[in-house]
Design an enzyme around this catalytic site. Structure first.
Site, short mmCIF file in Angstrom:
data_model
loop_
_atom_site.label_atom_id
_atom_site.label_comp_id
_atom_site.label_asym_id
_atom_site.label_seq_id
_atom_site.Cartn_x
_atom_site.Cartn_y
_atom_site.Cartn_z
N LYS A 87 0.28 3.82 -2.77
CA LYS A 87 -0.70 4.91 -2.75
C LYS A 87 -0.06 6.29 -2.77
O LYS A 87 -0.69 7.26 -3.19
CB LYS A 87 -1.63 4.77 -1.55
N SER A 97 0.79 -1.23 0.00
CA SER A 97 0.00 0.00 0.00
C SER A 97 0.82 1.28 0.00
O SER A 97 0.26 2.37 -0.13
CB SER A 97 -0.95 0.02 1.21
N SER A 104 -5.79 3.82 4.36
CA SER A 104 -5.28 2.97 3.28
C SER A 104 -6.39 2.22 2.56
O SER A 104 -6.28 1.04 2.26
CB SER A 104 -4.25 1.97 3.83
#
EC number: 3.4.16.4
Length: 441
Positions: free
Chosen positions: A77, A74, A138
């Site tokens: 991102k 993640s 997230s």
């Protein structure tokens, strides 16, 4: 399921903190106490890769396998958000603009094993709320929705991500989606001709380049990454309490009073382990750290934050900074030889502020620079007259004697604009002719 798991995680961490003194109830976590309370000159980093850099110049202050390509989960991102902020800056997106959620994105968002903000197909959410959910909690569906809003489709956004990564100097990147899940997990948002286990990969150094670029261009991102708790769509059927996964924020379970951490992003997957891109600002000295593949034995495992603290504490305990203000001169680039000018040399000075980190065993005199003229001002390496006062004639390429790590981008120097401190007037024709005759002998 994800909500209940999240509540259980927070409860367990809180219980451990109350019973044992935890990670934050004392001044320093036990696991990183030696690195914090002494001037340790090494970091026993328990992770596959890690890096610490200055947030402005990209000067590397610690490096362990930082060029090794690994899954980033993640932390992807941050690249997606960089592009979202670009779209907002250009006017392509607006904060209050509403985005309609597709069935494929809703399928990811509604799967509690994959996401934690259950977006509904056909429902509309603002860019701002999806942005906050992406950074704070997230939320995978949220960032996928933003990507589609930017590029028109998930695959088009991936293509743009690859192009943006190249512009930022990131090398050997593998990108399959905007969120960091595996290709199989994102379902129809993924690629039919790519194996299901494929997930986004790049190096710790590349992640640092991304974070440095994001903080430089959009420092306001920290206003969101520093939020500890927030409600998504509070007061609606979609209301979701979001707790920041960055436990190093002030007051959270892995915080430490001597490290002022205010961002940026975690990432976790089976292949990636536990990852964290962190940033701290102590006394105006901001650094960025990246930890790749730390231990992740359970949802309460704080290893990535403990390893981050080791790096941050090492930097702040073993380095000092030396600053040069715009307009000051620096060794090695105080003057430049001229061509066809009245004066044979011209004084030069830095065109902007610059800060360098120096180990405690180094001195400021180790800092020096070499002048690199712009082609339009250069005549075989000399400054071609005439030039107006304060014109930016090139760069001072600044380096530090004894520095083995250099700067992001595999360079040993950082480039700072160099200005000429005086008007460089062209010599008259007779002087130029005389100099040419003298040069013959």
């Amino acid at each position: 399921m994800m909500k209940r798991l999240r509540q259980l995680v927070i409860g367990l961490v809180t219980a451990v903190t109350l019973v044992t003194g935890g990670i934050s109830s004392l001044n320093a976590p036990v696991t990183a106490q030696a690195a914090t309370n002494s001037n340790s000159t090494t970091v026993n980093l328990k992770a596959k890769a890690g890096i610490a850099v200055d947030a402005k110049t990209g000067q590397i202050l610690y490096n362990k396998n930082a060029d090794q390509t690994l899954p980033v989960a993640s932390m992807t991102k941050l690249l997606s958000i960089y592009m979202v902020l670009d779209a907002i800056k250009s006017g392509k997106l607006k904060w209050d603009q509403k985005i309609t959620i597709s069935k494929d994105i809703a399928k990811v968002a509604q799967n509690t094993d994959l996401s934690n903000v259950p977006l509904r197909a056909g429902h509309k959410y603002t860019v701002k709320s999806l942005y906050q959910a992406s950074l704070i909690y997230s939320a995978n569906g949220a960032v996928e929705a933003l990507g589609v809003a930017v590029a028109g489709s998930p695959h088009a956004f991936v293509t743009q991500m690859k192009a943006q990564a190249k512009k930022l100097g990131m090398t050997d990147v593998k990108i399959y989606n905007a969120c960091g899940l595996t290709n199989k997990q994102v379902g129809n948002l993924g690629y039919s001709n790519v194996k299901g286990s494929a997930e986004n990969e790049w190096s710790a150094a590349d992640q640092a380049k991304l974070a440095v670029a994001l903080l430089d261009k959009y420092p306001e991102v920290l206003q969101t990454t520093s939020i500890k708790k927030m409600w998504f769509e509070k007061g609606t059927n979609d209301a979701t309490k979001m707790d920041n996964w960055n436990w190093m924020l002030k007051g959270l379970s892995a915080s430490y009073s001597k490290l002022h951490v205010d961002g940026l992003k975690t990432g976790t997957s089976d292949a990636a382990g536990a990852n964290f891109t962190g940033t701290a600002n102590n006394d105006g000295n901001r650094i960025v750290t990246v930890v790749l593949h730390a231990a992740h034995k359970s949802e309460t495992d704080a290893s990535r934050f403990q390893q981050t603290q080791k790096m941050m504490s090492y930097v702040y305990n073993n380095f000092k900074t030396v600053s040069y203000k715009a307009g000051t001169q620096i060794k090695g680039a105080k003057t430049v030889t001229t061509h066809d000018a009245k004066a044979k040399t011209a004084k030069t000075a830095l065109g902007q502020d610059v800060k360098l980190w120096i180990r405690d065993d180094q001195v400021a005199s180790n800092v020096s620079a070499k002048t690199q003229l712009k082609s339009k001002y250069s005549n075989k390496g000399d400054l071609e007259a005439p030039v107006t006062k304060n014109a930016t004639i090139g760069t001072a390429n600044i380096s530090l004697k004894g520095d083995q790590l250099g700067f992001l981008g595999n360079t040993k120097t950082t480039k700072v604009p160099l200005k000429v401190m005086q008007s460089v007037e062209k010599a008259n024709v007779f002087v130029r002719m005389w100099r040419s005759i003298v040069a013959l002998f």
